[in-house]
Design a protein around this motif. Structure first.
Motif, PDB file in Angstrom:
ATOM      1  N   GLU A 218       0.867  -1.174   0.000  1.00 47.53           N
ATOM      2  CA  GLU A 218       0.000   0.000   0.000  1.00 47.53           C
ATOM      3  C   GLU A 218       0.906   1.228   0.000  1.00 47.53           C
ATOM      4  O   GLU A 218       1.616   1.486   0.978  1.00 47.53           O
ATOM      5  CB  GLU A 218      -0.934   0.001   1.200  1.00 47.53           C
ATOM      6  N   ILE A 219       0.896   1.970  -1.092  1.00 48.13           N
ATOM      7  CA  ILE A 219       1.857   3.045  -1.321  1.00 48.13           C
ATOM      8  C   ILE A 219       1.116   4.373  -1.428  1.00 48.13           C
ATOM      9  O   ILE A 219       0.261   4.549  -2.312  1.00 48.13           O
ATOM     10  CB  ILE A 219       2.659   2.802  -2.618  1.00 48.13           C
ATOM     11  N   VAL A 220       1.413   5.306  -0.536  1.00 49.39           N
ATOM     12  CA  VAL A 220       0.806   6.631  -0.566  1.00 49.39           C
ATOM     13  C   VAL A 220       1.762   7.585  -1.290  1.00 49.39           C
ATOM     14  O   VAL A 220       2.946   7.665  -0.951  1.00 49.39           O
ATOM     15  CB  VAL A 220       0.531   7.152   0.858  1.00 49.39           C
ATOM     16  N   THR A 221       1.242   8.289  -2.288  1.00 43.39           N
ATOM     17  CA  THR A 221       2.086   9.150  -3.111  1.00 43.39           C
ATOM     18  C   THR A 221       1.282  10.324  -3.669  1.00 43.39           C
ATOM     19  O   THR A 221       0.047  10.258  -3.762  1.00 43.39           O
ATOM     20  CB  THR A 221       2.702   8.346  -4.277  1.00 43.39           C
ATOM     21  N   ILE A 242      -6.335   4.343  -5.386  1.00 42.39           N
ATOM     22  CA  ILE A 242      -7.408   4.766  -4.482  1.00 42.39           C
ATOM     23  C   ILE A 242      -7.124   6.197  -4.029  1.00 42.39           C
ATOM     24  O   ILE A 242      -6.002   6.505  -3.609  1.00 42.39           O
ATOM     25  CB  ILE A 242      -7.499   3.845  -3.242  1.00 42.39           C
ATOM     26  N   LYS A 243      -8.124   7.055  -4.122  1.00 39.38           N
ATOM     27  CA  LYS A 243      -7.962   8.433  -3.663  1.00 39.38           C
ATOM     28  C   LYS A 243      -8.147   8.483  -2.149  1.00 39.38           C
ATOM     29  O   LYS A 243      -9.136   7.982  -1.613  1.00 39.38           O
ATOM     30  CB  LYS A 243      -8.971   9.348  -4.342  1.00 39.38           C
ATOM     31  N   VAL A 244      -7.166   9.075  -1.455  1.00 37.80           N
ATOM     32  CA  VAL A 244      -7.194   9.148   0.002  1.00 37.80           C
ATOM     33  C   VAL A 244      -6.929  10.587   0.448  1.00 37.80           C
ATOM     34  O   VAL A 244      -6.532  11.446  -0.350  1.00 37.80           O
ATOM     35  CB  VAL A 244      -6.152   8.196   0.630  1.00 37.80           C
ATOM     36  N   HIS A 245      -7.137  10.816   1.738  1.00 41.24           N
ATOM     37  CA  HIS A 245      -6.890  12.148   2.294  1.00 41.24           C
ATOM     38  C   HIS A 245      -5.939  12.024   3.473  1.00 41.24           C
ATOM     39  O   HIS A 245      -6.208  11.279   4.421  1.00 41.24           O
ATOM     40  CB  HIS A 245      -8.196  12.796   2.751  1.00 41.24           C
ATOM     41  N   GLY A 246      -4.798  12.732   3.407  1.00 38.98           N
ATOM     42  CA  GLY A 246      -3.832  12.708   4.496  1.00 38.98           C
ATOM     43  C   GLY A 246      -4.264  13.629   5.624  1.00 38.98           C
ATOM     44  O   GLY A 246      -4.347  14.850   5.430  1.00 38.98           O
ATOM     45  N   MET A 247      -4.545  13.072   6.797  1.00 37.64           N
ATOM     46  CA  MET A 247      -5.037  13.872   7.914  1.00 37.64           C
ATOM     47  C   MET A 247      -3.945  14.769   8.503  1.00 37.64           C
ATOM     48  O   MET A 247      -4.213  15.872   8.967  1.00 37.64           O
ATOM     49  CB  MET A 247      -5.603  12.940   8.996  1.00 37.64           C
ATOM     50  N   LYS A 253      -4.307  12.790  -1.395  1.00 40.25           N
ATOM     51  CA  LYS A 253      -3.217  11.982  -1.929  1.00 40.25           C
ATOM     52  C   LYS A 253      -3.809  10.758  -2.621  1.00 40.25           C
ATOM     53  O   LYS A 253      -5.042  10.610  -2.697  1.00 40.25           O
ATOM     54  CB  LYS A 253      -2.259  11.556  -0.812  1.00 40.25           C
ATOM     55  N   TYR A 254      -2.930   9.906  -3.091  1.00 33.65           N
ATOM     56  CA  TYR A 254      -3.359   8.684  -3.762  1.00 33.65           C
ATOM     57  C   TYR A 254      -2.642   7.493  -3.136  1.00 33.65           C
ATOM     58  O   TYR A 254      -1.465   7.584  -2.765  1.00 33.65           O
ATOM     59  CB  TYR A 254      -3.045   8.743  -5.259  1.00 33.65           C
ATOM     60  N   MET A 255      -3.381   6.403  -3.014  1.00 34.37           N
ATOM     61  CA  MET A 255      -2.765   5.168  -2.516  1.00 34.37           C
ATOM     62  C   MET A 255      -2.808   4.124  -3.627  1.00 34.37           C
ATOM     63  O   MET A 255      -3.869   3.856  -4.204  1.00 34.37           O
ATOM     64  CB  MET A 255      -3.489   4.636  -1.286  1.00 34.37           C
ATOM     65  N   LEU A 256      -1.642   3.561  -3.924  1.00 38.00           N
ATOM     66  CA  LEU A 256      -1.537   2.501  -4.920  1.00 38.00           C
ATOM     67  C   LEU A 256      -1.445   1.162  -4.202  1.00 38.00           C
ATOM     68  O   LEU A 256      -0.659   1.002  -3.265  1.00 38.00           O
ATOM     69  CB  LEU A 256      -0.302   2.713  -5.805  1.00 38.00           C
ATOM     70  N   VAL A 257      -2.245   0.222  -4.639  1.00 44.26           N
ATOM     71  CA  VAL A 257      -2.229  -1.129  -4.074  1.00 44.26           C
ATOM     72  C   VAL A 257      -1.696  -2.074  -5.137  1.00 44.26           C
ATOM     73  O   VAL A 257      -2.206  -2.114  -6.259  1.00 44.26           O
ATOM     74  CB  VAL A 257      -3.630  -1.571  -3.619  1.00 44.26           C
ATOM     75  N   CYS A 258      -0.661  -2.832  -4.777  1.00 42.48           N
ATOM     76  CA  CYS A 258      -0.028  -3.739  -5.740  1.00 42.48           C
ATOM     77  C   CYS A 258       0.404  -5.009  -5.030  1.00 42.48           C
ATOM     78  O   CYS A 258       1.033  -4.943  -3.960  1.00 42.48           O
ATOM     79  CB  CYS A 258       1.172  -3.051  -6.393  1.00 42.48           C
ATOM     80  N   ILE A 259       0.075  -6.158  -5.591  1.00 42.87           N
ATOM     81  CA  ILE A 259       0.493  -7.450  -5.038  1.00 42.87           C
ATOM     82  C   ILE A 259       1.575  -8.037  -5.936  1.00 42.87           C
ATOM     83  O   ILE A 259       1.398  -8.132  -7.146  1.00 42.87           O
ATOM     84  CB  ILE A 259      -0.692  -8.421  -4.930  1.00 42.87           C
ATOM     85  N   ILE A 260       2.687  -8.423  -5.323  1.00 46.94           N
ATOM     86  CA  ILE A 260       3.834  -8.928  -6.081  1.00 46.94           C
ATOM     87  C   ILE A 260       4.253 -10.293  -5.560  1.00 46.94           C
ATOM     88  O   ILE A 260       3.837 -10.725  -4.485  1.00 46.94           O
ATOM     89  CB  ILE A 260       5.032  -7.955  -6.003  1.00 46.94           C
ATOM     90  N   ASN A 261       5.106 -10.957  -6.322  1.00 44.73           N
ATOM     91  CA  ASN A 261       5.694 -12.221  -5.888  1.00 44.73           C
ATOM     92  C   ASN A 261       6.842 -11.972  -4.924  1.00 44.73           C
ATOM     93  O   ASN A 261       7.433 -10.892  -4.891  1.00 44.73           O
ATOM     94  CB  ASN A 261       6.226 -13.007  -7.097  1.00 44.73           C
ATOM     95  N   LYS A 262       7.171 -13.004  -4.153  1.00 46.51           N
ATOM     96  CA  LYS A 262       8.236 -12.879  -3.158  1.00 46.51           C
ATOM     97  C   LYS A 262       9.567 -12.502  -3.791  1.00 46.51           C
ATOM     98  O   LYS A 262      10.319 -11.696  -3.245  1.00 46.51           O
ATOM     99  CB  LYS A 262       8.365 -14.197  -2.390  1.00 46.51           C
TER     100      LYS A 262
END
Length: 296
Positions: A218-221, A242-247, A253-262
């Motif tokens: 989960e990456i906030v950028t 996903i559009k998010v709000h930094g309190m 901000k935006y949060m990127l969700v990415c699933i990767i291999n080990k």
């Protein structure tokens, strides 16, 4: 009609998995356990120790059926008919396999090369690995793998408030304690029984966790387009924005969700560390369903 076909496929798959699991566990028991001076946990352990006390005069296959069949019959009648029948099939295959090996004149590990290469610790480890894999197949598909579950389910039926986790623990602990007396009041069989239980449980946990696992980031950028393009290009996995709000900063901000291999963990770290203003966290996911790899 479609539902009937699907149900038939499910039943056939259930039967095949039960047979395969029984074949795997029965193979482990014949070659690496029954004649090697230690016992598995649960009801199978009681059958194995009875086999040892009889000096091999009573067939291990008969003892396994005698100890487990009444439990599974009661389970079929009182708790779950389908599961009970599946466990009867699984136990029957598991018990029959060593008998077939005996008819084929196969030798257990302790008798190969007249026992010159025999190592009790190796026998414990291999039994735990092979049988643990068989147990995990049963547990993942049916949530049960033997007589201990049957006893727990019957007790739960009689007393719904009972914590059945204690039943499994007490049975395994009892087998370990009894093994000390059955195998000549020696510590080695007790240690081997504990080692076998430990390794089998590790394999079961691994099997239940799933093979197709990975890491979810989960990456906030502030710059999602550029970062997501790099992730798509280099890692070739889908990215969800996903559009998010930094309190703290009170900014969108935006949060990127990415699933990767080990194996891609290092590359992901390099990508994130090269970018300023990125906040990320990750966690291990035990099972990934569907195709999470980008189609290229």
């Amino acid at each position: 009609m479609i539902n009937m076909k699907n149900n038939t496929k499910v039943i056939i798959l259930d039967i095949l998995i039960a047979i395969l699991a029984g074949l795997i566990v029965g193979t482990a028991y014949f070659f690496f356990q029954n004649s090697n001076g230690f016992a598995p946990g649960g009801v199978g352990g009681l059958a194995t120790m009875t086999y040892h006390l009889s000096g091999g005069k009573i067939s291990w296959s008969i003892l396994m059926v005698a100890f487990n069949l009444p439990i599974f019959i009661l389970l079929t009648i009182l708790v779950d008919r389908k599961l009970g029948l599946i466990l009867v099939l699984y136990m029957s295959v598991q018990s029959l396999v060593p008998y077939v090996y005996e008819l084929l004149k196969f030798k257990p590990y302790c008798l190969v090369n007249n026992g010159e290469d025999f190592n009790l610790i190796f026998a414990c480890i291999i039994t735990g690995v092979i049988s643990g894999f068989g147990f995990s197949l049963m547990l993942k598909r049916f949530g049960a793998s033997g007589g201990t579950y049957g006893i727990s389910a019957l007790l739960k039926k009689a007393k719904p408030d009972m914590n059945i986790a204690y039943v499994s623990f007490i049975m395994d602990a009892s087998v370990v304690a009894i093994a000390f007396f059955v195998y000549g009041m020696k510590i080695t069989p007790v240690v081997c029984t504990l080692l076998n239980l430990f390794i089998a449980n590790i394999l079961v946990d691994r099997g239940l966790a799933g093979i197709k696992n990975g890491y979810k980031f989960e990456i906030v950028t502030d710059n999602p387009d550029e970062l997501s393009k790099e992730l798509l290009t280099k890692l070739k996995h889908g990215v969800t924005e996903i559009k998010v709000h930094g309190m703290y900063s009170d900014t969108d901000k935006y949060m990127l969700v990415c699933i990767i291999n080990k194996r891609q963990l290092g590359e992901m770290m390099r990508i994130l560390k090269a970018r300023k203003g990125v906040f990320a966290s990750f966690e291990k996911v035990n099972e990934v369903f569907g195709n999470f790899k980008r189609k290229v």
